[in-house]
Motif scaffolding. Sequence first.
Motif, short mmCIF file in Angstrom:
data_model
loop_
_atom_site.label_atom_id
_atom_site.label_comp_id
_atom_site.label_asym_id
_atom_site.label_seq_id
_atom_site.Cartn_x
_atom_site.Cartn_y
_atom_site.Cartn_z
N ALA A 169 21.19 -0.13 7.34
CA ALA A 169 19.77 0.19 7.15
C ALA A 169 19.03 -1.02 6.59
N ALA A 170 19.65 -1.73 5.66
CA ALA A 170 19.02 -2.92 5.09
C ALA A 170 18.80 -3.99 6.16
N VAL A 171 19.77 -4.18 7.03
CA VAL A 171 19.63 -5.16 8.11
C VAL A 171 18.52 -4.74 9.06
N LEU A 172 18.45 -3.46 9.40
CA LEU A 172 17.38 -2.99 10.28
C LEU A 172 16.00 -3.19 9.66
N ILE A 173 15.88 -2.96 8.37
CA ILE A 173 14.59 -3.16 7.68
C ILE A 173 14.21 -4.63 7.71
N GLN A 174 15.17 -5.52 7.49
CA GLN A 174 14.87 -6.95 7.53
C GLN A 174 14.44 -7.39 8.93
N VAL A 175 15.12 -6.89 9.95
CA VAL A 175 14.76 -7.23 11.33
C VAL A 175 13.35 -6.71 11.65
N ALA A 176 13.04 -5.51 11.21
CA ALA A 176 11.71 -4.94 11.47
C ALA A 176 10.63 -5.75 10.76
N ALA A 177 10.87 -6.15 9.53
CA ALA A 177 9.88 -6.94 8.78
C ALA A 177 9.68 -8.30 9.44
N PHE A 178 10.77 -8.93 9.85
CA PHE A 178 10.67 -10.22 10.51
C PHE A 178 9.90 -10.10 11.83
N SER A 179 10.18 -9.07 12.59
CA SER A 179 9.47 -8.85 13.86
C SER A 179 7.98 -8.63 13.62
N ALA A 180 7.65 -7.88 12.60
CA ALA A 180 6.23 -7.63 12.29
C ALA A 180 5.52 -8.92 11.92
N LEU A 181 6.16 -9.78 11.13
CA LEU A 181 5.54 -11.05 10.75
C LEU A 181 5.35 -11.96 11.96
N ILE A 182 6.32 -12.00 12.83
CA ILE A 182 6.20 -12.83 14.04
C ILE A 182 5.07 -12.30 14.92
N THR A 183 4.98 -10.99 15.06
CA THR A 183 3.93 -10.39 15.89
C THR A 183 2.55 -10.72 15.33
N GLN A 184 2.38 -10.61 14.02
CA GLN A 184 1.09 -10.94 13.41
C GLN A 184 0.74 -12.39 13.63
N THR A 185 1.72 -13.27 13.48
CA THR A 185 1.47 -14.69 13.67
C THR A 185 1.03 -14.99 15.09
N VAL A 186 1.70 -14.41 16.06
CA VAL A 186 1.36 -14.68 17.46
C VAL A 186 0.01 -14.07 17.83
N LEU A 187 -0.26 -12.85 17.38
CA LEU A 187 -1.50 -12.18 17.77
C LEU A 187 -2.72 -12.75 17.09
N PHE A 188 -2.60 -13.14 15.83
CA PHE A 188 -3.77 -13.55 15.07
C PHE A 188 -3.92 -15.06 14.94
#
Length: 70
Positions: free
Chosen positions: A8-27
Motif C-alpha cells: 500500500a505504501a508503494v502504491l501511494i508513492q507511485v500515485a503521488a509521483f504520477s500526480a506530480l508528473i501530470t501537474q508538471t506536464v499539464l501546467f
Amino acid sequence: MLKKIAFAAVLIQVAAFSALITQTVLFASTATQAANVQASEPVAVTDMECAKATWPNIPGKCLERIQARQ
C-alpha cells in the motif's frame, strides 16, 4: 500483514509521483505563456472604464494618489 502495508505504501508513492508528473506536464506550458506576456501600447482610460474596473485589473490612472501629511 506487513507485506500488505508495504505494498500500500508503494502504491501511494507511485500515485503521488504520477500526480506530480501530470501537474508538471499539464501546467508547464501555462506558466511559460504567463511569463511571456508582453506589454502592449498604453491605452487611454476613461471615467467609464474606471467605474467598471474591478480588483485586480484596476488601471493605474484609476487609483487615487494622495500625499502624506507632514
